[in-house]
Design a protein around this motif. Structure first.
Motif, mmCIF file in Angstrom:
data_model
loop_
_atom_site.group_PDB
_atom_site.id
_atom_site.type_symbol
_atom_site.label_atom_id
_atom_site.label_comp_id
_atom_site.label_asym_id
_atom_site.label_seq_id
_atom_site.Cartn_x
_atom_site.Cartn_y
_atom_site.Cartn_z
ATOM 1 N N ASP A 178 54.711 53.963 96.490
ATOM 2 C CA ASP A 178 55.928 54.779 96.481
ATOM 3 C C ASP A 178 57.123 53.942 96.918
ATOM 4 N N ASN A 179 57.768 53.295 95.975
ATOM 5 C CA ASN A 179 58.940 52.479 96.255
ATOM 6 C C ASN A 179 60.172 53.221 95.759
ATOM 7 N N GLY A 180 60.860 53.916 96.670
ATOM 8 C CA GLY A 180 62.041 54.674 96.280
ATOM 9 C C GLY A 180 61.729 55.936 95.507
ATOM 10 N N ARG A 181 60.526 56.489 95.689
ATOM 11 C CA ARG A 181 60.172 57.714 94.964
ATOM 12 C C ARG A 181 61.037 58.879 95.422
ATOM 13 N N VAL A 182 61.535 59.646 94.457
ATOM 14 C CA VAL A 182 62.362 60.810 94.738
ATOM 15 C C VAL A 182 61.559 62.093 94.546
ATOM 16 N N LEU A 183 60.827 62.189 93.435
ATOM 17 C CA LEU A 183 60.028 63.378 93.147
ATOM 18 C C LEU A 183 58.639 63.237 93.766
ATOM 19 N N PRO A 184 57.964 64.346 94.013
ATOM 20 C CA PRO A 184 56.601 64.255 94.538
ATOM 21 C C PRO A 184 55.687 63.513 93.562
ATOM 22 N N TRP A 185 54.745 62.759 94.114
ATOM 23 C CA TRP A 185 53.744 62.154 93.249
ATOM 24 C C TRP A 185 52.925 63.254 92.587
ATOM 25 N N GLY A 186 52.628 63.077 91.287
ATOM 26 C CA GLY A 186 51.777 64.027 90.586
ATOM 27 C C GLY A 186 52.511 65.000 89.695
ATOM 28 N N VAL A 187 53.839 64.879 89.548
ATOM 29 C CA VAL A 187 54.569 65.771 88.652
ATOM 30 C C VAL A 187 54.950 65.073 87.348
ATOM 31 N N GLY A 188 54.480 63.846 87.158
ATOM 32 C CA GLY A 188 54.808 63.102 85.948
ATOM 33 C C GLY A 188 53.945 63.514 84.766
ATOM 34 N N CYS A 189 54.234 62.910 83.616
ATOM 35 C CA CYS A 189 53.540 63.235 82.368
ATOM 36 C C CYS A 189 53.095 61.961 81.669
ATOM 37 N N SER A 190 52.003 62.075 80.952
ATOM 38 C CA SER A 190 51.561 61.023 80.044
ATOM 39 C C SER A 190 51.855 61.485 78.626
ATOM 40 N N ILE A 191 52.406 60.592 77.811
ATOM 41 C CA ILE A 191 52.740 60.916 76.423
ATOM 42 C C ILE A 191 52.105 59.875 75.509
ATOM 43 N N VAL A 192 51.337 60.328 74.540
ATOM 44 C CA VAL A 192 50.790 59.468 73.489
ATOM 45 C C VAL A 192 50.949 60.223 72.176
ATOM 46 N N TYR A 193 51.707 59.640 71.252
ATOM 47 C CA TYR A 193 51.896 60.339 69.977
ATOM 48 C C TYR A 193 50.571 60.386 69.222
ATOM 49 N N ASN A 194 50.267 61.539 68.705
ATOM 50 C CA ASN A 194 50.911 62.831 68.792
ATOM 51 C C ASN A 194 50.086 63.826 69.597
ATOM 52 N N TYR A 195 48.961 63.318 70.163
ATOM 53 C CA TYR A 195 47.957 64.238 70.694
ATOM 54 C C TYR A 195 48.012 64.412 72.204
ATOM 55 N N VAL A 196 48.754 63.586 72.916
ATOM 56 C CA VAL A 196 48.981 63.805 74.350
ATOM 57 C C VAL A 196 50.441 64.194 74.489
ATOM 58 N N ASP A 197 50.691 65.466 74.740
ATOM 59 C CA ASP A 197 52.024 66.042 74.558
ATOM 60 C C ASP A 197 52.487 66.740 75.828
ATOM 61 N N LEU A 198 53.787 66.986 75.888
ATOM 62 C CA LEU A 198 54.376 67.926 76.844
ATOM 63 C C LEU A 198 54.910 69.096 76.039
ATOM 64 N N GLN A 199 54.378 70.279 76.301
ATOM 65 C CA GLN A 199 54.846 71.480 75.619
ATOM 66 C C GLN A 199 55.125 72.568 76.647
ATOM 67 N N PHE A 200 56.193 73.327 76.413
ATOM 68 C CA PHE A 200 56.473 74.501 77.237
ATOM 69 C C PHE A 200 57.075 75.580 76.359
ATOM 70 N N ARG A 201 56.842 76.832 76.764
ATOM 71 C CA ARG A 201 57.175 77.994 75.938
ATOM 72 C C ARG A 201 58.173 78.886 76.669
ATOM 73 N N ASN A 202 59.064 79.470 75.916
ATOM 74 C CA ASN A 202 60.037 80.411 76.463
ATOM 75 C C ASN A 202 59.494 81.821 76.328
ATOM 76 N N ASP A 203 58.944 82.341 77.418
ATOM 77 C CA ASP A 203 58.391 83.703 77.424
ATOM 78 C C ASP A 203 59.390 84.732 77.927
ATOM 79 N N THR A 204 60.660 84.377 78.006
ATOM 80 C CA THR A 204 61.688 85.275 78.530
ATOM 81 C C THR A 204 62.562 85.783 77.395
ATOM 82 N N GLU A 205 63.544 86.610 77.754
ATOM 83 C CA GLU A 205 64.544 87.077 76.790
ATOM 84 C C GLU A 205 65.776 86.179 76.781
ATOM 85 N N GLN A 206 65.782 85.146 77.607
ATOM 86 C CA GLN A 206 66.905 84.221 77.654
ATOM 87 C C GLN A 206 66.774 83.155 76.556
ATOM 88 N N THR A 207 67.893 82.533 76.258
ATOM 89 C CA THR A 207 67.907 81.346 75.401
ATOM 90 C C THR A 207 68.266 80.150 76.269
#
Length: 336
Positions: free
Chosen positions: A212-241
Motif C-alpha cells: 500500500d504505497n499511497g493507497r486512497v481507496l480500500p484494498w479489494g474494491v478494484g476490478c479485473s478486466i479482460v476483453y470480453n469475458y471478464v467484465d464490469l457490469q452494473f444495472r439501473n434498477d431505479t426510476e432515475q436516469t
C-alpha cells in the motif's frame, strides 16, 4: 462474478475482528494456543478455499501454457453468445450536456510508483486511459439498462491506438497492449458503490501484487478486466436516469456520476476485518468491503451491507503489519 450482498440491521452488527486478528463468523470462538496463530477451523470459507494447499490446484492453462490462447477463444465465444441471447438492454446512448444532480465524484492519481514496475508503462497507461474514457464519457444509463465496460470500451488493440501499459498476469506486472485501463473500471466501480445502481458482474484480481504505497481507496474494491469475458457490469434498477462523465487531466483520472433527480439515500463504503495470513512460505490478505446506506432526508444510517469478502495471494512480504500464522492439519503440509 456476481456481487452478493448481505444486509445487516445496524442494531444486530458485531465486530468484524478482535485485537488478535480473529473474526466472529457466526460460530463459537476458539482460543488459539499462541496469540498470532489460528487453526483451519477458525478461517472463513473464503479463506479456507484460498489458502489450503490441497484446494489451490493449478488450472489447466497454468499446467499447459499452450492451452491459454484456446481458453481465451472459448471464453470469448461464450460471452459473444451470451450477448446475442441476453434480454438485457445495454446502455450505449451518450449525452454531453450534464444532468443536474451530482451523485458521486472521484479522481485517482495517474502516475504512482507500484513496487519495482517501470514508469514507462505508467505513462503509456495514460494514453490508454484517454482512449477508453472517450468510449464511456457521457453515456446515459436509463431505468432498466445495464452498463457493460467491455461492450462500450471494446477490445483494446494496437490498431485503435492502444499502447503497451502495465497488465497484471499471475500477480506480476507485465507490459501488454491496453494495459492500465483497469484503473478506469476501478474508478467506475467505486463511484457505483456510492449510488443506488446494482453491480451485477465484477471480477477481482486474485493477487495482491504491491504494498500500500499511497493507497486512497480500500484494498479489494478494484476490478479485473479482460476483453470480453471478464467484465464490469452494473444495472439501473431505479426510476432515475444516470450519466457518467470521465476525463484524464494532468495528474488525475477524474469521474462523476450524475442524475436527473436527487436520490433518497447516500452511501459510505469502507473495509474492515483486514488481516494478513501466513501459510508456510505464502502470504494472504483478506478483508471485507461493507456499505452503509444513509437516509439523506434525516442523515441517519439505515443499514449496513456486506459487499464482498476478499482473499488474495500476496506477492510481496508484508512489513510493519501483524501477520497471523495458520496452523495446518497434517493432511495439509505447507509449501516451502
Amino acid at each position: 462474478m456476481f456481487e452478493s450482498t448481505i444486509t445487516t440491521p445496524l442494531h444486530e452488527q458485531r465486530p468484524a475482528s478482535t485485537a488478535t486478528g480473529y473474526r466472529e463468523c457466526g460460530r463459537s470462538t476458539v482460543t488459539p494456543a499462541a496469540p498470532w496463530q489460528v487453526g483451519v477451523e477458525e478461517l472463513t470459507d473464503a479463506e479456507r478455499a484460498r489458502v489450503l494447499p490441497a484446494v489451490r490446484r493449478l488450472r489447466w492453462t497454468e499446467r499447459v501454457p499452450l492451452l491459454y490462447p484456446l481458453a481465451v477463444r472459448y471464453h470469448r465465444g461464450v460471452k459473444r453468445l451470451e450477448w446475442m441471447c441476453t434480454s438485457n438492454e445495454f446502455a450505449q446512448d451518450k449525452q454531453y450536456g450534464d444532468l443536474p444532480v451530482r451523485v458521486k465524484r472521484h479522481k485517482s492519481l495517474l502516475l504512482r510508483q507500484l513496487g519495482e514496475t517501470e514508469m514507462w508503462m505508467q505513462h503509456n497507461k495514460v494514453t490508454n486511459l484517454k482512449l477508453a474514457c472517450a468510449q464511456v464519457d457521457g453515456v446515459i444509463i436509463r431505468p432498466g439498462q445495464t452498463f457493460s465496460f467491455n461492450k462500450l470500451v471494446g477490445n483494446a488493440t494496437r490498431r485503435k491506438g492502444y499502447t503497451k501499459g502495465m497488465r497484471l498476469s499471475n500477480g506480476q506486472a507485465k507490459p501488454g497492449i491496453g494495459g492500465g485501463i483497469c484503473q478506469l473500471a476501478n474508478l467506475l466501480h467505486w463511484m457505483v458503490l456510492h449510488s443506488p445502481m446494482t453491480v451485477t458482474q465484477r471480477s477481482t484480481h486474485s493477487f495482491d501484487p504491491f504494498p500500500d504505497n499511497g493507497r486512497v481507496l480500500p484494498w479489494g474494491v478494484g476490478c479485473s478486466i479482460v476483453y470480453n469475458y471478464v467484465d464490469l457490469q452494473f444495472r439501473n434498477d431505479t426510476e432515475q436516469t444516470f450519466q457518467l462523465r470521465l476525463s484524464v487531466g494532468d495528474r488525475y483520472l477524474e469521474g462523476e456520476i450524475l442524475a436527473d433527480v436527487p436520490a433518497e439515500s447516500s452511501y459510505r463504503v469502507f473495509a474492515k476485518g483486514e488481516r494478513f495470513l501466513r501459510v508456510g512460505a505464502d502470504y494472504f490478505r483478506r478483508n471485507e468491503i461493507w456499505r452503509t446506506i444513509i437516509d439523506r432526508r434525516i442523515g441517519t444510517p439505515v443499514r449496513d451491507e456486506l459487499i464482498r469478502e476478499n482473499v488474495a495471494l500476496v506477492k510481496y512480504v508484508p512489513n510493519d503489519v501483524p501477520v497471523v500464522d495458520v496452523v495446518l492439519p497434517e493432511q495439509y503440509p505447507p509449501r516451502h
